[in-house]
Design an enzyme around this catalytic site. Structure first.
Site, short mmCIF file in Angstrom:
data_model
loop_
_atom_site.label_atom_id
_atom_site.label_comp_id
_atom_site.label_asym_id
_atom_site.label_seq_id
_atom_site.Cartn_x
_atom_site.Cartn_y
_atom_site.Cartn_z
N ASP A 152 1.40 -8.56 -4.69
CA ASP A 152 2.89 -7.57 -4.37
C ASP A 152 2.74 -8.56 -2.84
O ASP A 152 1.61 -9.44 -2.51
CB ASP A 152 2.37 -6.22 -4.23
N SER A 153 3.44 -7.43 -1.80
CA SER A 153 3.80 -8.22 -0.59
C SER A 153 2.34 -7.01 0.61
O SER A 153 2.01 -8.15 1.42
CB SER A 153 4.56 -7.02 0.06
N CYS A 212 5.59 -6.79 -7.53
CA CYS A 212 6.56 -5.87 -6.78
C CYS A 212 7.98 -6.24 -7.09
O CYS A 212 8.55 -6.80 -7.25
CB CYS A 212 6.14 -6.88 -5.15
N GLU A 226 3.11 4.41 3.64
CA GLU A 226 1.79 3.57 4.67
C GLU A 226 1.30 3.75 5.80
O GLU A 226 0.07 3.86 6.10
CB GLU A 226 2.15 1.80 4.54
N CYS A 238 10.25 0.21 -6.82
CA CYS A 238 9.09 -0.13 -5.54
C CYS A 238 8.02 0.04 -5.86
O CYS A 238 7.81 1.80 -6.06
CB CYS A 238 9.89 0.49 -3.69
N HIS A 272 5.81 1.34 -4.17
CA HIS A 272 4.44 2.09 -3.79
C HIS A 272 4.76 3.71 -3.77
O HIS A 272 4.27 4.44 -3.46
CB HIS A 272 5.11 1.68 -2.16
N1 DGL Z 1 5.76 -2.67 -3.04
C1 DGL Z 1 7.56 -3.35 -2.61
C2 DGL Z 1 8.55 -3.48 -3.48
O1 DGL Z 1 7.95 -3.07 -4.86
C3 DGL Z 1 7.94 -3.08 -1.13
C4 DGL Z 1 7.19 -3.33 -0.36
C5 DGL Z 1 7.78 -4.36 0.98
O2 DGL Z 1 9.21 -4.53 1.24
O3 DGL Z 1 7.00 -5.58 0.80
O4 DGL Z 1 9.05 -3.81 -3.65
#
Ligand code: DGL
Length: 266
Positions: free
Chosen positions: A10-11, A73, A153, A185, A187
């Site tokens: 993931d990022s 991600c 976050e 997403c 998150h």
């Molecule tokens: N977790 C990332 C996603 O599913 C988003 C976080 C980011 O923008 O880096 O897109």
């Protein structure tokens, strides 16, 4: 092969919601996770940059013996999955977080659904195009909700700030009458309960983490890759380490975690 780890990236630490869901249904598997904290957020990056990062990370996971690579991600899936699938055809099994959700939606006959995600994911139009192709009877509306990632976050999860941001985004007229909302997403599962509450539990909140974990299990079964030797260890790497990343990583993974720095960019 079977006792080699499952590679996940993931990022940053958001993809740990997927890692957590995997641990719930596949406790015998070993994980190797890479969070590209040096380049976070991906949601604001170009497609070209995300492809470059994703390819390098896939190389890192494969050089560490991953038996499959899971892109945890949405932004990376939207920008790089098709490209990686071509690059690694015949070399490894790649799993993403969008196609399993599209397949799930196609089983449900919804009239109207929504999807929320980062600017990159929403502007790619990936969800809308795939739903139109696979579930033509389902109308889909897309909404970028870029404040959710920094909000989560920063630990604003169940308070006045998160309530105000969630209410402001989700009150959009376009989302009226939806029957389901895709959390586009990784998150967002952290605020799943608050989103459910906003809709008075009348809208199905579709959490890709659980869906993807079961697609991973099916894929391992089908390819005779389930680990039958028992759990050994999980490894968690980030490209930039801070105590703060480690602290929030525990919140996403819902468990003890030690992050190690892996400098793959030099
Ligand atoms: N977790 C990332 C996603 O599913 C988003 C976080 C980011 O923008 O880096 O897109």
């Amino acid at each position: 092969m079977k006792d080699q780890p499952i590679g996940i990236f993931d990022s940053g630490v958001g993809g740990l919601t997927v890692a957590h869901a995997i641990k719930q249904i596949l406790p015998g598997e070993n994980l190797i996770y890479f969070g590209d904290t040096a380049h976070l957020p991906y949601g604001d990056k170009s497609e070209e940059a995300i492809r470059y990062y994703s390819e390098k990370i896939t190389e890192f996971l494969l050089s560490n013996n991953s038996k499959v690579v899971l892109i945890a991600c949405n932004s990376a899936t939207a920008s790089a999955f098709d490209y990686l699938k071509e690059e690694y055809a015949g070399k490894t099994i790649l799993i993403d977080v969008i196609n399993p959700v599209i397949d799930y939606i196609s089983t449900r006959n919804f009239k109207k659904i929504g999807v929320i995600g980062t600017k990159r994911t929403i502007s790619s139009d990936t969800y809308a195009q795939k739903v139109a192709a696979k579930s033509p009877g389902t109308q889909i509306v897309s909404l970028a909700t870029p404040l959710f990632v920094p909000m989560i976050e920063e630990g604003f999860i169940f308070d006045d700030i998160s309530n105000a941001i969630i209410r402001t985004y989700l009150s959009a007229d376009s989302l009226s009458d939806i029957q389901a909302l895709i959390l586009g997403c990784t998150h967002y599962p952290i605020i799943r309960n608050q989103i459910n509450k906003f809709f008075n539990f009348n809208v199905e909140v579709v959490d890709s983490a659980r869906i993807v974990a079961s697609v991973l299990r099916e894929t391992l079964e089908k390819n005779n890759l389930l680990n039958d030797k028992g759990f050994l260890k999980d490894q968690f790497f980030v490209s930039d380490y801070t105590d703060y990343f480690e602290k929030i990583a525990r919140m996403f993974f819902e468990g003890e975690i030690n992050l190690k720095k892996a400098d793959i960019w030099n």
